[in-house]
Scaffold this motif. Structure first.
Motif, PDB file in Angstrom:
ATOM      1  N   UNK A  44     -83.381 -24.682 -24.459  1.00 49.50           N
ATOM      2  CA  UNK A  44     -83.416 -23.586 -25.442  1.00 49.50           C
ATOM      3  C   UNK A  44     -83.717 -24.119 -26.843  1.00 49.50           C
ATOM      4  N   UNK A  45     -83.127 -25.246 -27.183  1.00 50.46           N
ATOM      5  CA  UNK A  45     -83.366 -25.843 -28.505  1.00 50.46           C
ATOM      6  C   UNK A  45     -84.830 -26.243 -28.649  1.00 50.46           C
ATOM      7  N   UNK A  46     -85.374 -26.853 -27.605  1.00 52.64           N
ATOM      8  CA  UNK A  46     -86.781 -27.230 -27.650  1.00 52.64           C
ATOM      9  C   UNK A  46     -87.682 -26.000 -27.775  1.00 52.64           C
ATOM     10  N   UNK A  47     -87.393 -24.985 -26.976  1.00 49.94           N
ATOM     11  CA  UNK A  47     -88.212 -23.767 -27.020  1.00 49.94           C
ATOM     12  C   UNK A  47     -88.191 -23.126 -28.402  1.00 49.94           C
ATOM     13  N   UNK A  48     -87.052 -23.230 -29.099  1.00 48.49           N
ATOM     14  CA  UNK A  48     -86.969 -22.695 -30.456  1.00 48.49           C
ATOM     15  C   UNK A  48     -87.922 -23.444 -31.379  1.00 48.49           C
ATOM     16  N   UNK A  49     -87.901 -24.775 -31.294  1.00 51.42           N
ATOM     17  CA  UNK A  49     -88.808 -25.553 -32.141  1.00 51.42           C
ATOM     18  C   UNK A  49     -90.263 -25.246 -31.805  1.00 51.42           C
ATOM     19  N   UNK A  50     -90.542 -25.086 -30.537  1.00 48.12           N
ATOM     20  CA  UNK A  50     -91.898 -24.726 -30.122  1.00 48.12           C
ATOM     21  C   UNK A  50     -92.316 -23.381 -30.727  1.00 48.12           C
ATOM     22  N   UNK A  51     -91.384 -22.414 -30.719  1.00 47.14           N
ATOM     23  CA  UNK A  51     -91.693 -21.088 -31.274  1.00 47.14           C
ATOM     24  C   UNK A  51     -91.901 -21.130 -32.791  1.00 47.14           C
ATOM     25  N   UNK A  52     -91.368 -22.161 -33.435  1.00 50.45           N
ATOM     26  CA  UNK A  52     -91.553 -22.331 -34.880  1.00 50.45           C
ATOM     27  C   UNK A  52     -92.866 -23.043 -35.206  1.00 50.45           C
ATOM     28  N   UNK A  53     -93.614 -23.389 -34.162  1.00 50.63           N
ATOM     29  CA  UNK A  53     -94.903 -24.027 -34.372  1.00 50.63           C
ATOM     30  C   UNK A  53     -94.855 -25.541 -34.401  1.00 50.63           C
ATOM     31  N   UNK A  54     -93.762 -26.118 -33.997  1.00 44.55           N
ATOM     32  CA  UNK A  54     -93.664 -27.578 -33.959  1.00 44.55           C
ATOM     33  C   UNK A  54     -94.479 -28.093 -32.780  1.00 44.55           C
ATOM     34  N   UNK A  55     -95.394 -28.997 -33.053  1.00 42.62           N
ATOM     35  CA  UNK A  55     -96.275 -29.528 -32.018  1.00 42.62           C
ATOM     36  C   UNK A  55     -95.795 -30.844 -31.432  1.00 42.62           C
ATOM     37  N   UNK A  56     -94.854 -31.479 -32.120  1.00 39.27           N
ATOM     38  CA  UNK A  56     -94.302 -32.743 -31.630  1.00 39.27           C
ATOM     39  C   UNK A  56     -92.833 -32.781 -31.978  1.00 39.27           C
ATOM     40  N   UNK A  57     -92.006 -33.072 -30.974  1.00 37.13           N
ATOM     41  CA  UNK A  57     -90.548 -33.054 -31.146  1.00 37.13           C
ATOM     42  C   UNK A  57     -89.970 -34.381 -30.676  1.00 37.13           C
ATOM     43  N   UNK A  58     -89.073 -34.924 -31.482  1.00 40.76           N
ATOM     44  CA  UNK A  58     -88.337 -36.141 -31.137  1.00 40.76           C
ATOM     45  C   UNK A  58     -86.939 -35.724 -30.715  1.00 40.76           C
ATOM     46  N   UNK A  59     -86.463 -36.238 -29.587  1.00 44.56           N
ATOM     47  CA  UNK A  59     -85.130 -35.893 -29.108  1.00 44.56           C
ATOM     48  C   UNK A  59     -84.449 -37.124 -28.525  1.00 44.56           C
ATOM     49  N   UNK A  60     -83.192 -37.296 -28.887  1.00 40.62           N
ATOM     50  CA  UNK A  60     -82.353 -38.349 -28.320  1.00 40.62           C
ATOM     51  C   UNK A  60     -81.120 -37.676 -27.766  1.00 40.62           C
ATOM     52  N   UNK A  61     -80.814 -37.943 -26.492  1.00 49.07           N
ATOM     53  CA  UNK A  61     -79.647 -37.366 -25.840  1.00 49.07           C
ATOM     54  C   UNK A  61     -78.829 -38.482 -25.205  1.00 49.07           C
ATOM     55  N   UNK A  62     -77.523 -38.400 -25.360  1.00 45.57           N
ATOM     56  CA  UNK A  62     -76.594 -39.300 -24.685  1.00 45.57           C
ATOM     57  C   UNK A  62     -75.547 -38.432 -24.010  1.00 45.57           C
ATOM     58  N   UNK A  63     -75.127 -38.826 -22.823  1.00 46.39           N
ATOM     59  CA  UNK A  63     -74.135 -38.061 -22.080  1.00 46.39           C
ATOM     60  C   UNK A  63     -72.944 -38.938 -21.712  1.00 46.39           C
ATOM     61  N   UNK A  64     -71.768 -38.344 -21.737  1.00 44.19           N
ATOM     62  CA  UNK A  64     -70.549 -38.943 -21.203  1.00 44.19           C
ATOM     63  C   UNK A  64     -70.014 -37.926 -20.198  1.00 44.19           C
ATOM     64  N   UNK A  65     -70.182 -38.226 -18.916  1.00 39.51           N
ATOM     65  CA  UNK A  65     -69.841 -37.285 -17.851  1.00 39.51           C
ATOM     66  C   UNK A  65     -68.572 -37.771 -17.161  1.00 39.51           C
ATOM     67  N   UNK A  66     -67.589 -36.893 -17.098  1.00 37.13           N
ATOM     68  CA  UNK A  66     -66.305 -37.257 -16.495  1.00 37.13           C
ATOM     69  C   UNK A  66     -65.858 -36.140 -15.567  1.00 37.13           C
ATOM     70  N   UNK A  67     -65.272 -36.497 -14.441  1.00 36.28           N
ATOM     71  CA  UNK A  67     -64.877 -35.489 -13.462  1.00 36.28           C
ATOM     72  C   UNK A  67     -63.644 -34.704 -13.883  1.00 36.28           C
ATOM     73  N   UNK A  68     -62.938 -35.173 -14.904  1.00 34.72           N
ATOM     74  CA  UNK A  68     -61.754 -34.442 -15.377  1.00 34.72           C
ATOM     75  C   UNK A  68     -61.730 -34.452 -16.899  1.00 34.72           C
ATOM     76  N   UNK A  69     -60.822 -33.666 -17.452  1.00 33.98           N
ATOM     77  CA  UNK A  69     -60.645 -33.640 -18.897  1.00 33.98           C
ATOM     78  C   UNK A  69     -61.244 -32.403 -19.540  1.00 33.98           C
ATOM     79  N   UNK A  70     -60.774 -32.135 -20.746  1.00 32.62           N
ATOM     80  CA  UNK A  70     -61.326 -31.055 -21.550  1.00 32.62           C
ATOM     81  C   UNK A  70     -60.990 -31.334 -23.001  1.00 32.62           C
ATOM     82  N   UNK A  71     -61.675 -30.671 -23.881  1.00 31.17           N
ATOM     83  CA  UNK A  71     -61.533 -30.857 -25.330  1.00 31.17           C
ATOM     84  C   UNK A  71     -61.644 -32.333 -25.709  1.00 31.17           C
ATOM     85  N   UNK A  72     -62.581 -33.019 -25.059  1.00 37.64           N
ATOM     86  CA  UNK A  72     -62.743 -34.451 -25.287  1.00 37.64           C
ATOM     87  C   UNK A  72     -63.396 -34.759 -26.626  1.00 37.64           C
ATOM     88  N   UNK A  73     -64.022 -33.775 -27.251  1.00 35.45           N
ATOM     89  CA  UNK A  73     -64.565 -34.000 -28.591  1.00 35.45           C
ATOM     90  C   UNK A  73     -63.432 -34.449 -29.515  1.00 35.45           C
TER      91      UNK A  73
END
Length: 104
Positions: free
Chosen positions: A59-88
C-alpha cells in the motif's frame, strides 16, 4: 505471533526533502490501525502476521506510485517471533532494565 518491521521508503527521483512523500506513507501506516513508532530514520510497525506488514508495504509503494514517483528506495527489516505482543515498547524496556533510560 509478533512481527516487527523497520521500514524506510522514499522516492529517489525527486530533489530535496522527502518529508511530503514520507508523510503520505506515514498516513497509510497511521490509518492501518497497527502499532507504529516514527523515528528520524525509519518507522517501526508491529503486527500479528508477516502478511499484514507485507500488504502494508505494498500500500505504501502504491501511494508513492500514485504520486508520480518513478523510482522508490525501500529498506525493510523484520523481527518475527512466535509469541509476544507490544514488542515495540517491551524490547526497549528490557534494555532499560539493565542500563536505565536510553532515549532523551
Amino acid at each position: 505471533m509478533s512481527v516487527l518491521m523497520s521500514l524506510a521508503m522514499f522516492p529517489t527521483d525527486t530533489n530535496g526533502s522527502k518529508s511530503k512523500e514520507v508523510s503520505e506513507i506515514l498516513n497509510i501506516i497511521k490509518n492501518s490501525g497497527l502499532k507504529y513508532q516514527l523515528t528520524s530514520m525509519n518507522t517501526i510497525v508491529e503486527a500479528k502476521t508477516l502478511k499484514e506488514l507485507l500488504d502494508l508495504v505494498n500500500l505504501c509503494y502504491l501511494k508513492l506510485e500514485s504520486l508520480g514517483c518513478n523510482r522508490v528506495y525501500a529498506v525493510l527489516n523484520f523481527d518475527i517471533r512466535t509469541s509476544g505482543e507490544d514488542r515495540i515498547k517491551s524490547k526497549i524496556a528490557s534494555v532499560e532494565k539493565h542500563i536505565g533510560t536510553v532515549s532523551k
